[in-house]
Design a protein around this motif. Structure first.
Motif, PDB file in Angstrom:
ATOM      1  N   TYR A  15      60.502 109.991  30.181  1.00 49.57           N
ATOM      2  CA  TYR A  15      59.465 109.364  31.007  1.00 49.57           C
ATOM      3  C   TYR A  15      58.612 108.404  30.183  1.00 49.57           C
ATOM      4  N   LYS A  16      58.424 108.708  28.910  1.00 56.08           N
ATOM      5  CA  LYS A  16      57.664 107.796  28.033  1.00 56.08           C
ATOM      6  C   LYS A  16      58.462 106.520  27.785  1.00 56.08           C
ATOM      7  N   ALA A  17      59.757 106.664  27.550  1.00 49.98           N
ATOM      8  CA  ALA A  17      60.620 105.508  27.287  1.00 49.98           C
ATOM      9  C   ALA A  17      60.849 104.668  28.540  1.00 49.98           C
ATOM     10  N   ASP A  18      60.961 105.321  29.691  1.00 52.15           N
ATOM     11  CA  ASP A  18      61.216 104.610  30.947  1.00 52.15           C
ATOM     12  C   ASP A  18      60.408 105.271  32.060  1.00 52.15           C
ATOM     13  N   PRO A  19      59.142 104.855  32.240  1.00 54.81           N
ATOM     14  CA  PRO A  19      58.275 105.481  33.231  1.00 54.81           C
ATOM     15  C   PRO A  19      58.848 105.504  34.649  1.00 54.81           C
ATOM     16  N   SER A  20      59.719 104.563  34.980  1.00 52.72           N
ATOM     17  CA  SER A  20      60.267 104.532  36.333  1.00 52.72           C
ATOM     18  C   SER A  20      61.111 105.765  36.643  1.00 52.72           C
ATOM     19  N   THR A  21      61.638 106.438  35.623  1.00 48.84           N
ATOM     20  CA  THR A  21      62.458 107.625  35.862  1.00 48.84           C
ATOM     21  C   THR A  21      61.607 108.845  36.248  1.00 48.84           C
ATOM     22  N   ALA A  22      60.290 108.739  36.094  1.00 45.17           N
ATOM     23  CA  ALA A  22      59.404 109.849  36.437  1.00 45.17           C
ATOM     24  C   ALA A  22      59.012 109.857  37.909  1.00 45.17           C
ATOM     25  N   VAL A  23      59.324 108.784  38.628  1.00 42.06           N
ATOM     26  CA  VAL A  23      58.970 108.708  40.047  1.00 42.06           C
ATOM     27  C   VAL A  23      60.113 109.300  40.863  1.00 42.06           C
TER      28      VAL A  23
END
Length: 170
Positions: A15-23
């Motif tokens: 999620y830190k590397a790619d915030p979009s994956t946390a949605v």
């Protein structure tokens, strides 16, 4: 026993590397139920194969012979609060010896019956939580509760409110 910190570490990194994956998108939908019955419906939450039958509150003329939508909302807050406490306790290294969560919500039913100037919805909600830990005292319990209240998705959503978009298909 699972270690929440270890399980969540790769997720936090992703999620830190790619915030979009946390949605993510949580879902629930109607289940087939007798359309001629105005006092009952059924819904299926995402992740479940079982339909949950819900009933209209007796204060709206229904039989209240199953959970009402308000009861389900209270249950959503109770289970989110409990799961959050369990995960935070695990991350803090606290061994729970007691955990009991109850939720109450006050509703003025006149609003949803169309009485002018009466708000529709819960007026307030309360959580009643009993917690015991084997390896800590009141200061650890206070920290556990403070962190849990900050991380409870349902509780924070209810406290802040959320935009609801309505789409109609015929």
């Amino acid at each position: 026993m699972a270690n929440v910190r270890e399980v969540q570490a790769p997720l936090r990194a992703r999620y830190k590397a790619d915030p979009s994956t946390a949605v993510v998108i949580d879902r629930a939908g109607s289940a087939v139920y007798e359309l001629a019955d105005p006092f009952h419906a059924a819904v299926v939450p995402q992740g479940s194969s079982e339909a949950l039958v819900v009933a209209t509150h007796r204060g709206h003329g229904g039989p209240h012979d199953a959970a009402t939508p308000g009861d389900v909302l209270c249950a959503a807050l109770a289970c989110c609060h409990e799961l959050t406490i369990r995960m935070v306790a695990n991350m803090m290294g606290l061994e729970l010896t007691l955990l009991d969560v109850k939720v109450e919500g006050d509703i003025d039913l006149r609003g949803s019956l169309g009485v002018p100037a009466v708000p529709v919805g819960f007026l307030r909600m309360r959580t009643h939580t009993r917690v015991g830990v084997r390896n800590g005292g009141q200061s650890e319990i206070d920290k556990l509760m403070a962190v849990s209240q900050q991380c409870c998705v349902v509780g924070k959503t209810l406290s802040a409110g959320v935009t609801i978009e309505h789409e109609l298909a015929t």
